[in-house]
Design an enzyme around this catalytic site. Sequence first.
Site, PDB file in Angstrom:
ATOM      1  N   CYS A 105       0.628 -24.763 -47.079  1.00 36.45           N
ATOM      2  CA  CYS A 105       0.329 -26.152 -46.733  1.00 36.45           C
ATOM      3  C   CYS A 105       0.402 -27.038 -47.974  1.00 36.45           C
ATOM      4  O   CYS A 105       0.118 -26.590 -49.074  1.00 36.45           O
ATOM      5  CB  CYS A 105      -1.073 -26.266 -46.152  1.00 36.45           C
ATOM      6  SG  CYS A 105      -1.275 -25.346 -44.635  1.00 36.45           S
ATOM      7  N   ARG A 129       8.180 -24.573 -50.168  1.00 38.42           N
ATOM      8  CA  ARG A 129       7.141 -23.628 -49.756  1.00 38.42           C
ATOM      9  C   ARG A 129       7.247 -23.306 -48.275  1.00 38.42           C
ATOM     10  O   ARG A 129       6.618 -22.368 -47.799  1.00 38.42           O
ATOM     11  CB  ARG A 129       5.759 -24.225 -50.018  1.00 38.42           C
ATOM     12  CG  ARG A 129       5.495 -24.413 -51.479  1.00 38.42           C
ATOM     13  CD  ARG A 129       4.300 -25.317 -51.687  1.00 38.42           C
ATOM     14  NE  ARG A 129       4.242 -25.746 -53.060  1.00 38.42           N
ATOM     15  CZ  ARG A 129       3.758 -25.022 -54.052  1.00 38.42           C
ATOM     16  NH1 ARG A 129       3.267 -23.838 -53.823  1.00 38.42           N
ATOM     17  NH2 ARG A 129       3.751 -25.466 -55.277  1.00 38.42           N
ATOM     18  N   TRP A 152       1.251 -24.894 -42.402  1.00 38.97           N
ATOM     19  CA  TRP A 152       1.530 -23.565 -41.867  1.00 38.97           C
ATOM     20  C   TRP A 152       0.359 -23.235 -40.972  1.00 38.97           C
ATOM     21  O   TRP A 152      -0.776 -23.190 -41.432  1.00 38.97           O
ATOM     22  CB  TRP A 152       1.610 -22.514 -42.984  1.00 38.97           C
ATOM     23  CG  TRP A 152       2.998 -22.254 -43.414  1.00 38.97           C
ATOM     24  CD1 TRP A 152       3.569 -22.656 -44.580  1.00 38.97           C
ATOM     25  CD2 TRP A 152       4.005 -21.531 -42.704  1.00 38.97           C
ATOM     26  NE1 TRP A 152       4.867 -22.248 -44.625  1.00 38.97           N
ATOM     27  CE2 TRP A 152       5.161 -21.560 -43.493  1.00 38.97           C
ATOM     28  CE3 TRP A 152       4.052 -20.893 -41.462  1.00 38.97           C
ATOM     29  CZ2 TRP A 152       6.359 -20.949 -43.096  1.00 38.97           C
ATOM     30  CZ3 TRP A 152       5.229 -20.295 -41.064  1.00 38.97           C
ATOM     31  CH2 TRP A 152       6.361 -20.325 -41.880  1.00 38.97           C
ATOM     32  N   ASN A 181      -6.295 -28.146 -46.541  1.00 40.42           N
ATOM     33  CA  ASN A 181      -5.752 -26.802 -46.808  1.00 40.42           C
ATOM     34  C   ASN A 181      -6.917 -25.817 -46.800  1.00 40.42           C
ATOM     35  O   ASN A 181      -7.952 -26.097 -47.398  1.00 40.42           O
ATOM     36  CB  ASN A 181      -5.105 -26.736 -48.200  1.00 40.42           C
ATOM     37  CG  ASN A 181      -3.754 -27.400 -48.216  1.00 40.42           C
ATOM     38  OD1 ASN A 181      -3.195 -27.707 -47.174  1.00 40.42           O
ATOM     39  ND2 ASN A 181      -3.228 -27.625 -49.412  1.00 40.42           N
ATOM     40  N   GLY A 182      -6.736 -24.666 -46.175  1.00 41.91           N
ATOM     41  CA  GLY A 182      -7.813 -23.671 -46.132  1.00 41.91           C
ATOM     42  C   GLY A 182      -8.147 -23.306 -44.699  1.00 41.91           C
ATOM     43  O   GLY A 182      -7.456 -23.730 -43.765  1.00 41.91           O
ATOM     44  N   GLU A 240      -1.690   0.464 -60.067  1.00 43.21           N
ATOM     45  CA  GLU A 240      -1.256  -0.920 -60.260  1.00 43.21           C
ATOM     46  C   GLU A 240      -1.988  -1.571 -61.444  1.00 43.21           C
ATOM     47  O   GLU A 240      -1.385  -2.290 -62.237  1.00 43.21           O
ATOM     48  CB  GLU A 240      -1.488  -1.698 -58.955  1.00 43.21           C
ATOM     49  CG  GLU A 240      -1.189  -3.185 -59.010  1.00 43.21           C
ATOM     50  CD  GLU A 240       0.232  -3.531 -59.417  1.00 43.21           C
ATOM     51  OE1 GLU A 240       1.103  -2.646 -59.451  1.00 43.21           O
ATOM     52  OE2 GLU A 240       0.456  -4.712 -59.744  1.00 43.21           O
ATOM     53  N   LYS A 266      -0.073  -3.098 -64.641  1.00 51.20           N
ATOM     54  CA  LYS A 266      -0.263  -4.491 -65.097  1.00 51.20           C
ATOM     55  C   LYS A 266      -0.579  -4.509 -66.578  1.00 51.20           C
ATOM     56  O   LYS A 266      -0.031  -5.278 -67.336  1.00 51.20           O
ATOM     57  CB  LYS A 266      -1.416  -5.131 -64.351  1.00 51.20           C
ATOM     58  CG  LYS A 266      -1.337  -6.002 -63.191  1.00 51.20           C
ATOM     59  CD  LYS A 266      -0.207  -6.835 -62.785  1.00 51.20           C
ATOM     60  CE  LYS A 266       1.147  -6.254 -62.759  1.00 51.20           C
ATOM     61  NZ  LYS A 266       1.850  -6.202 -61.526  1.00 51.20           N
ATOM     62  N   GLU A 321       2.515  -3.364 -68.830  1.00 48.92           N
ATOM     63  CA  GLU A 321       3.714  -4.197 -68.893  1.00 48.92           C
ATOM     64  C   GLU A 321       3.512  -5.494 -69.658  1.00 48.92           C
ATOM     65  O   GLU A 321       4.456  -6.012 -70.237  1.00 48.92           O
ATOM     66  CB  GLU A 321       4.342  -4.442 -67.517  1.00 48.92           C
ATOM     67  CG  GLU A 321       3.574  -5.296 -66.560  1.00 48.92           C
ATOM     68  CD  GLU A 321       4.300  -5.476 -65.215  1.00 48.92           C
ATOM     69  OE1 GLU A 321       5.526  -5.332 -65.155  1.00 48.92           O
ATOM     70  OE2 GLU A 321       3.616  -5.762 -64.222  1.00 48.92           O
ATOM     71  N   HIS A 334      -7.536  18.768 -63.513  1.00 50.31           N
ATOM     72  CA  HIS A 334      -6.355  19.629 -63.613  1.00 50.31           C
ATOM     73  C   HIS A 334      -5.512  19.297 -64.839  1.00 50.31           C
ATOM     74  O   HIS A 334      -4.334  19.642 -64.880  1.00 50.31           O
ATOM     75  CB  HIS A 334      -5.529  19.515 -62.327  1.00 50.31           C
ATOM     76  CG  HIS A 334      -6.313  19.882 -61.097  1.00 50.31           C
ATOM     77  ND1 HIS A 334      -6.729  21.175 -60.852  1.00 50.31           N
ATOM     78  CD2 HIS A 334      -6.797  19.131 -60.090  1.00 50.31           C
ATOM     79  CE1 HIS A 334      -7.423  21.198 -59.722  1.00 50.31           C
ATOM     80  NE2 HIS A 334      -7.484  19.969 -59.245  1.00 50.31           N
ATOM     81  N   LYS A 382      12.379 -10.390 -63.995  1.00 51.04           N
ATOM     82  CA  LYS A 382      11.728 -10.673 -62.715  1.00 51.04           C
ATOM     83  C   LYS A 382      12.475 -10.016 -61.559  1.00 51.04           C
ATOM     84  O   LYS A 382      11.900  -9.653 -60.549  1.00 51.04           O
ATOM     85  CB  LYS A 382      11.660 -12.191 -62.515  1.00 51.04           C
ATOM     86  CG  LYS A 382      10.796 -12.628 -61.357  1.00 51.04           C
ATOM     87  CD  LYS A 382       9.333 -12.303 -61.595  1.00 51.04           C
ATOM     88  CE  LYS A 382       8.465 -12.537 -60.387  1.00 51.04           C
ATOM     89  NZ  LYS A 382       7.213 -11.765 -60.442  1.00 51.04           N
TER      90      LYS A 382
END
Length: 613
Positions: free
Chosen positions: A2, A27, A74, A100-101, A486, A490, A493, A509, A608
């Site tokens: 939105c 968007r 949206w 928005n929200g 992940e 992060k 990288e 182990h 990217k």
Amino acid sequence: MCGIVGYIGEKDSTPIILNGLKRLEYRGYDSAGLAVLDNGQIEIRRDAGKLSQLEALVSDTPIHGKIGIGHTRWATHGEPNARNAHPHIGSTGEFVVVHNGIVENFLALREELSAEGTEFKSETDTETIVHLVEKFFASGSSLEDAVRKTLKHLKGAHGIVVMSSREPDKIVAARVGNAGGVVIGLGEGENFVASDLPAILEHTRRAVFLESHQMAVIGRDRVKLSDIAGNPVTLHVQNIAWDPVAAEKGAYRHFMQKEIHEQVRSLTDTLAGRVDFDEGRVMLNDLNLSTEKARKIKKIIITACGTAAHAGMVGKILIERIARVPVEVAIASEFRYAEPLVDEDTVVLAISQSGETADTLAAMEEGRSRGALLWSNVNAIGSQAMRIADGCIAMQVGPEIGVASTKAFTAPLLDLYLLAVYLADLRRVIDPDQRFGLVNDLMGIPALVGTCLDREEAVLGMARRFKNTRHMLYLGRGINMPIAYEGALKLKEISYIHAEGYPAGEMKHGPIALIDKAMPVVALAPDDPWYDKMISQIEQALARGGEVIALATDGDERIPELTEHILWVPATPWLLSPVVTSIPLQLFAYHIASLLGLDVDQPRNLAKSVTVE
Ligand code: AGP
């Protein structure tokens, strides 16, 4: 996603608002509208579909005024039609709101207002806001105070802009939480307000960003800022460079930080138009999936690389638990060399923010050549992975510029949850109560992510404490095991610190041999079914002299007895907990890299979009 644009000054606001909305067009949206104050009367034009439809409507039936507000939508509550498009007008025709929200308590508010005689014209949650403003104004408040009182009644995160013919010399804007920003553009004898800087940049470079829980009263010559409680706040004016890329960065130091903060909004948008909270249903129309086809599926193979593959690992648990369909996760670079067992009852689901990753596309082709149904979960609209798929779940996160994926990681987590519920529904493996429960759990997620973002300062403190470490081990189990992977990815990288993600149960182990003071352990121990197991992993690491940073749920009393380094997260339904546990780990990696003075958005050796094998 939105978008909001507003104007007050001496010019005609209609073209300014339409142009601003156009800047937000990339968007995507499903309906749009604007309201202007024309000779003391509020005039509204709204339509479903693309902005060009609204432009055509305005050109057929023009409206002009020196103050106005507009919105692209949206859908979250209510289908995308003209009636549900913003701005929403109150019963007296004197107040309009764009928003928005998600108003999380809108059903209760709607019932309350209806009982008092309010008639609703739309199915939206936003309409409750305008009726509340109207009600408080009628009981003697100024427009500013009526908005302030309204905010106290709303649950969730919001960006709100209000205009009224009763006080025609101002626009009132407010921000609560992180459902998108509110930025005010300062001009000469005119001022602007928008959800995003690009919408107003052609008019001014002087901008004021509202923090959460702040409000602004915007006049032609003056902007007054206060907090929600009514205490005055000093305007902090920022001069924005013309460089459109820098402009997009807004108040943040790096795109990555901005994108981390955009997650309340991206997750809200992920739910928008796909989840019907009233019916307890999920709709993924772009999958083009009939009930018959859904019931024929014997296996789903999720294929992806890097961060996207970690999302896929969470997806496996979600789809198997909720929809009872067997799922494999195949690293895309291996898939085409693995002689995969695929037939026409198999779905190959590719996850990729860029939609152009060479390995992922090759895996899709491999699936296609073996007769599989191809789906993709992609952010870049029109990318190859979207074009070649039979069905798609488009991520609703907007452009992601930081090379390290953040918002394009949490969105697929929700997308896969939605897919699991959708499949379960089509295949009739859950009853309506279960379905309602699963759908209902989604509603609070954007706000829980907002709570984690509000704790950034504590994560920064942790980053300061650990920024000079050279190695780190991330441990998790069950649904949070991929989040350990992940979190480690992060960190490595963008900070170039060696970090390993490991299934916590595998420690004994081998990797346990690594543990000493120089190898801090990040242990993910939220309140999920693996919690007790993680407590014993923490104890084992401590027994070997390791330093433990634990991620724990608010109210946990055992973890503070084990370690002083804790990243707290709010209680979350466990199937959705990865969305929430990801946030402090993203912030932790970001702040370490930023404190080390590294090029956070463009780390060395990475791109990217990886379009080579
Ligand atoms: C994410 O932080 C990484 N830069 C990387 O692992 C990425 O997720 C991977 O290259 C896959 O990219 P894709 O989502 O564009 O396919």
